[in-house]
Write a protein that holds these residues in place. Structure first.
Motif, short mmCIF file in Angstrom:
data_model
loop_
_atom_site.label_atom_id
_atom_site.label_comp_id
_atom_site.label_asym_id
_atom_site.label_seq_id
_atom_site.Cartn_x
_atom_site.Cartn_y
_atom_site.Cartn_z
N ARG A 169 0.84 -1.21 0.00
CA ARG A 169 0.00 0.00 0.00
C ARG A 169 0.87 1.25 0.00
O ARG A 169 0.55 2.25 -0.65
CB ARG A 169 -0.92 0.01 1.22
CG ARG A 169 -1.99 1.12 1.16
CD ARG A 169 -2.87 1.12 2.40
NE ARG A 169 -3.44 -0.18 2.63
CZ ARG A 169 -3.26 -0.91 3.72
NH1 ARG A 169 -2.48 -0.46 4.68
NH2 ARG A 169 -3.83 -2.10 3.85
N LEU A 170 2.00 1.20 0.71
CA LEU A 170 2.92 2.34 0.75
C LEU A 170 3.45 2.64 -0.65
O LEU A 170 3.47 3.80 -1.08
CB LEU A 170 4.08 2.02 1.70
CG LEU A 170 5.10 3.13 1.96
CD1 LEU A 170 4.44 4.28 2.70
CD2 LEU A 170 6.28 2.59 2.77
N ILE A 171 3.86 1.59 -1.37
CA ILE A 171 4.34 1.78 -2.73
C ILE A 171 3.19 2.19 -3.66
O ILE A 171 3.35 3.04 -4.55
CB ILE A 171 5.01 0.49 -3.26
CG1 ILE A 171 6.23 0.12 -2.39
CG2 ILE A 171 5.43 0.67 -4.71
CD1 ILE A 171 7.33 1.14 -2.42
N GLY A 172 2.01 1.60 -3.46
CA GLY A 172 0.85 1.95 -4.27
C GLY A 172 0.48 3.42 -4.14
O GLY A 172 0.15 4.08 -5.13
N GLY A 207 -0.83 9.67 -10.78
CA GLY A 207 -2.29 9.76 -10.81
C GLY A 207 -2.83 11.08 -11.30
O GLY A 207 -4.05 11.27 -11.38
N THR A 208 -1.96 12.03 -11.60
CA THR A 208 -2.42 13.34 -12.06
C THR A 208 -2.63 13.35 -13.57
O THR A 208 -2.11 12.49 -14.30
CB THR A 208 -1.38 14.43 -11.70
OG1 THR A 208 -0.12 14.07 -12.29
CG2 THR A 208 -1.23 14.52 -10.19
N ALA A 241 4.39 4.72 -18.08
CA ALA A 241 5.35 4.89 -16.99
C ALA A 241 4.80 4.32 -15.69
O ALA A 241 5.50 3.62 -14.95
CB ALA A 241 5.70 6.36 -16.82
N ALA A 242 3.52 4.63 -15.42
CA ALA A 242 2.89 4.11 -14.20
C ALA A 242 2.86 2.59 -14.22
O ALA A 242 3.14 1.93 -13.21
CB ALA A 242 1.48 4.67 -14.06
N ARG A 256 8.41 11.38 -12.27
CA ARG A 256 7.43 11.74 -13.30
C ARG A 256 8.14 12.18 -14.59
O ARG A 256 7.71 11.85 -15.69
CB ARG A 256 6.52 12.87 -12.81
CG ARG A 256 5.27 12.41 -12.10
CD ARG A 256 4.29 13.56 -11.93
NE ARG A 256 4.84 14.66 -11.17
CZ ARG A 256 4.76 14.77 -9.85
NH1 ARG A 256 4.14 13.82 -9.16
NH2 ARG A 256 5.29 15.79 -9.22
N ARG A 257 9.21 12.92 -14.42
CA ARG A 257 9.91 13.50 -15.56
C ARG A 257 10.66 12.45 -16.37
O ARG A 257 10.75 12.55 -17.59
CB ARG A 257 10.89 14.57 -15.07
CG ARG A 257 11.56 15.35 -16.18
CD ARG A 257 12.35 16.52 -15.64
NE ARG A 257 13.42 16.11 -14.74
CZ ARG A 257 13.48 16.41 -13.44
NH1 ARG A 257 12.52 17.11 -12.86
NH2 ARG A 257 14.49 16.00 -12.68
#
Length: 314
Positions: free
Chosen positions: A133-136, A144-145, A152-153, A192-193
Motif C-alpha cells: 500500500r505504501l508503494i501503491g 495519478g495526475t 510509466a505508471a 514523473r519527468r
C-alpha cells in the motif's frame, strides 16, 4: 508396568523424567488426574495416566499450551489439528525472528545510528499488504495526475518492490532507503519527468543530434568507467568527462565550458536522473533480481559527473 498396577507421583517422575512438582501441577490442573488415592491421601496413577503424561510432556516440549493439550486429551481436538495450528503459529514467529535478525545485521553492517535502527525496525515491521500500500500510494501520487504517462505508471507498478519474509541485510537496508525516497516530493517530480522516457524507450534528443558514432563511443567509455569502479564525483572521473564534453562541444559547435556541461547534464537527465536510477537499483536489491535489461543506464554516471562542477565538488 501393567494395566492394574498403581504408582505414586515419585514413581511416575522416575519413569517420565518429569519433576514431581510438574506432575503435581498437571494433576491440580486436571490435565492428568490421579486414578485413585491411598488411605493417607497420596495420589496414585495407572497406565493410562502414564501415557497421558508422556503425551503432555511431548506436546509441551513442542511449545503447545495446556488449554490445547487439555482439548486433545478430552478428544475435542486431534493431535494433527493441534500440530497444524501450532506449526502455523511457529511460521509467523520464525518470520518475525528472521526479520529481526536481518535488521540487526543491517544495523551492524552499515553502522546505523539508534534513530536509523529504530526507523529500520519500524518500516520492516509493516505487513506485506502495508508495504504494498505504501508503494501503491507513491505510484498513485506520482502518476495519478492528469497528463502523466500511463506506460510509466504501469512500468513502475510492474516492478513494485516486495520485501521477502526472510530478507538479507542488504534487502532491509534497500527497503528502508526506498521508503524514505518515495516520500520525497522532489523525487516524485524526478520520477514523473524520467519514467515516461524509460517506459517508451525513446532516444534522447541529444542522442539523435550527436549521431550514432558519438553515442556508441560515449556509452562504451561510460560503461568502462563504471565497470572499473570509478566514482563519478572523483578526480579519476575528470579526464573521462572532460574528453566527452570536448567531443560533444565539437559536434554542437559550442565551447566546452561550464554552461555547456550544465546543458549536457540537463539533456541526459531527462531520462536518466541519478536518483531515479538509484530507485531502480534499490528495487532490484529488494526483489532479489540480478539484472533488469535496459534499466541500468550509463548516463546517470555521466549526469553526476557533469553536475560535479555546478555543485561545488571540485
Amino acid at each position: 508396568m501393567d494395566g492394574t498396577t498403581l504408582y505414586s507421583i515419585g514413581e511416575l517422575s522416575r519413569r517420565t523424567g518429569l519433576p514431581v512438582k510438574t506432575i503435581r501441577f498437571y494433576s491440580d490442573a486436571n490435565v492428568v488426574a490421579p486414578t485413585s488415592r491411598t488411605p493417607a491421601g497420596y495420589r496414585l496413577y495407572d497406565l493410562d495416566a502414564l501415557l497421558r503424561l508422556e503425551l503432555v510432556r511431548t506436546l509441551r516440549e513442542l511449545g503447545i499450551g495446556l488449554t490445547m493439550i487439555q482439548q486433545v486429551l478430552n478428544s475435542e481436538l486431534t493431535v494433527a489439528e493441534v500440530a497444524s495450528a501450532h506449526a502455523d503459529a511457529l511460521d509467523v514467529q520464525i518470520q518475525t525472528l528472521q526479520l529481526r535478525r536481518s535488521v540487526l545485521r543491517a544495523a551492524a553492517r552499515f553502522g546505523s545510528s539508534p534513530k536509523e535502527t529504530t526507523l529500520m525496525h519500524s518500516l520492516t515491521q509493516l505487513s506485506g499488504e502495508e508495504r504494498r500500500r505504501l508503494i501503491g500510494d507513491f505510484i498513485d501520487g506520482t502518476f495519478g495526475t492528469e497528463g502523466t504517462d500511463p506506460n510509466a505508471a504501469a512500468m513502475v507498478r510492474a516492478a513494485t518492490p516486495d520485501l521477502p519474509d526472510n530478507p538479507s541485510a542488504d534487502q532491509v537496508a534497500a527497503w528502508v532507503e526506498l521508503a524514505e525516497m518515495i516520500g520525497d516530493d522532489d523525487f516524485r517530480a524526478r520520477m514523473r519527468r524520467t519514467a515516461g522516457h524509460q517506459a517508451d524507450q525513446l532516444p534522447l534528443a541529444i542522442e539523435n543530434e550527436a549521431g550514432d558514432e558519438l553515442v556508441e563511443f560515449t556509452r562504451q567509455r561510460l560503461a568502462e568507467a563504471r565497470d572499473a569502479g570509478i566514482d563519478p564525483l572523483s578526480e579519476e572521473a575528470a579526464p573521462v568527462v572532460d574528453d566527452l564534453v570536448r567531443r560533444f562541444a565539437e559536434v554542437f559547435a559550442r565551447d566546452p565550458d561550464a554552461e555547456f556541461r550544465d546543458w549536457m547534464a540537463r539533456q541526459f537527465e531527462v531520462a536518466h536522473d541519478p536518483r531515479v536510477d538509484e530507485y531502480w537499483r534499490l528495487v532490484w536489491i529488494v526483489n532479489g533480481w540480478q539484472v533488469v535489461p535496459g534499466l541500468v543506464p550509463v548516463y546517470s554516471w555521466l549526469v553526476q559527473a557533469l553536475r560535479r562542477d555546478r555543485d561545488g565538488d571540485r
